[in-house]
Design a protein around this motif. Structure first.
Motif, PDB file in Angstrom:
ATOM      1  N   LYS A  78       0.819  -1.213   0.000  1.00 59.79           N
ATOM      2  CA  LYS A  78       0.000   0.000   0.000  1.00 59.79           C
ATOM      3  C   LYS A  78       0.857   1.269   0.000  1.00 59.79           C
ATOM      4  N   GLN A  79       2.036   1.180   0.628  1.00 55.78           N
ATOM      5  CA  GLN A  79       2.894   2.355   0.729  1.00 55.78           C
ATOM      6  C   GLN A  79       3.510   2.744  -0.618  1.00 55.78           C
ATOM      7  N   THR A  80       3.338   1.893  -1.614  1.00 59.49           N
ATOM      8  CA  THR A  80       3.898   2.190  -2.941  1.00 59.49           C
ATOM      9  C   THR A  80       2.874   2.864  -3.853  1.00 59.49           C
ATOM     10  N   THR A  81       1.716   3.219  -3.309  1.00 64.88           N
ATOM     11  CA  THR A  81       0.640   3.761  -4.141  1.00 64.88           C
ATOM     12  C   THR A  81       0.505   5.272  -4.027  1.00 64.88           C
ATOM     13  N   VAL A  82       1.260   5.900  -3.136  1.00 65.14           N
ATOM     14  CA  VAL A  82       1.107   7.332  -2.878  1.00 65.14           C
ATOM     15  C   VAL A  82       2.481   7.995  -2.776  1.00 65.14           C
ATOM     16  N   GLY A  83       2.592   9.206  -3.314  1.00 62.22           N
ATOM     17  CA  GLY A  83       3.791   9.997  -3.112  1.00 62.22           C
ATOM     18  C   GLY A  83       4.952   9.636  -4.003  1.00 62.22           C
TER      19      GLY A  83
END
Length: 250
Positions: A78-83
């Motif tokens: 999930k942390q690879t989907t934003v920013g």
């Protein structure tokens, strides 16, 4: 006759195997799923991005990216989907930084999740160390950035490890102004939207003011009319990446 055939077959096998060996030895690049073994034996999933031109012969600049509270979880993705990860995808073939993307687990108060001395903050630093042992990381070009909860973590970990990072990029977060003296030597470029309802822009303003009072010269970009999502614009800033590369640790 048997000797000649044996020699021929041996040579043929060698020719067939050489390409296979070369392929096996070529480093894997792009977004790679990884696992980190915690001290209690549990596994924490994370992702790294390895530049497409990575070579173990050449030190590679490295970014530790800390996500926001919305990406907390255990799936490791999930942390690879934003920013920053999204910014990488837009220039994946040429992005020059090895990028480490740990994921915070939902085990502590939001603003503590990436703090030094807290489980997720300590795990992020341990994962950085693990990656350094596996890849040819440029020890003088290790950078720290994060958004929202990760912005708080960026300020906090920088103060806890002021010699560890060549530059920091906190996005829509906040820190302790009293820590400015500890981090005044670290080049900083901070981003925030002035209409942020989730994390008040005054928190970034206070950190920038404290740094300047301590003698530092931080960069600060404040987006007028922008709410909490200042990260798309921040990580979409083309000048950010050459700016990072221009800084090295002493």
């Amino acid at each position: 006759m048997h000797v000649r055939w044996l020699t021929f077959l041996t040579g043929l096998v060698a020719l067939v195997c050489i390409p296979s060996l070369s392929f096996a030895e070529k480093p894997m690049t792009g977004f790679l799923n990884r696992e980190f073994k915690n001290s209690d034996g549990t596994i924490s999933k994370y992702v790294i991005f390895v530049p497409h031109d990575y070579s173990p012969e050449k030190p590679v600049p490295t970014i530790l990216f800390l996500h926001g509270s919305g990406e907390t979880g255990t799936d490791g993705l999930k942390q690879t989907t934003v920013g920053l990860p999204n910014a990488i995808r837009k220039q994946e073939k040429t992005f020059p930084f090895l990028t480490i993307m740990p994921q915070a687990s939902p085990v502590s108060p939001v603003r503590d999740r990436w703090f030094a001395g807290q489980p997720n903050g300590d795990r992020a630093m341990a994962i950085l160390k693990e990656v350094e042992q596996e890849f040819k990381v440029d020890s003088k070009r290790i950078y720290l950035t994060g958004l929202s909860m990760g912005g708080f973590g960026t300020w906090n970990l920088a103060a806890a490890y002021p010699k560890r990072f060549a530059a920091i990029v906190p996005v829509c977060g906040g820190g302790d102004p009293k820590s400015a003296e500890k981090i005044k030597e670290i080049p900083c470029w901070c981003f925030h939207g002035d209409e942020d309802k989730a994390v008040n822009v005054k928190l970034s303003r206070e950190m920038i003011q404290a740094l300047k009072a301590a003698g530092a010269n931080p960069k600060y970009t404040e987006y007028p009319g922008v709410g909490h999502n200042s990260w798309d614009a921040a990580y979409g800033t083309a000048e950010l990446y050459p700016w990072l590369l221009s800084h090295q640790s002493p």
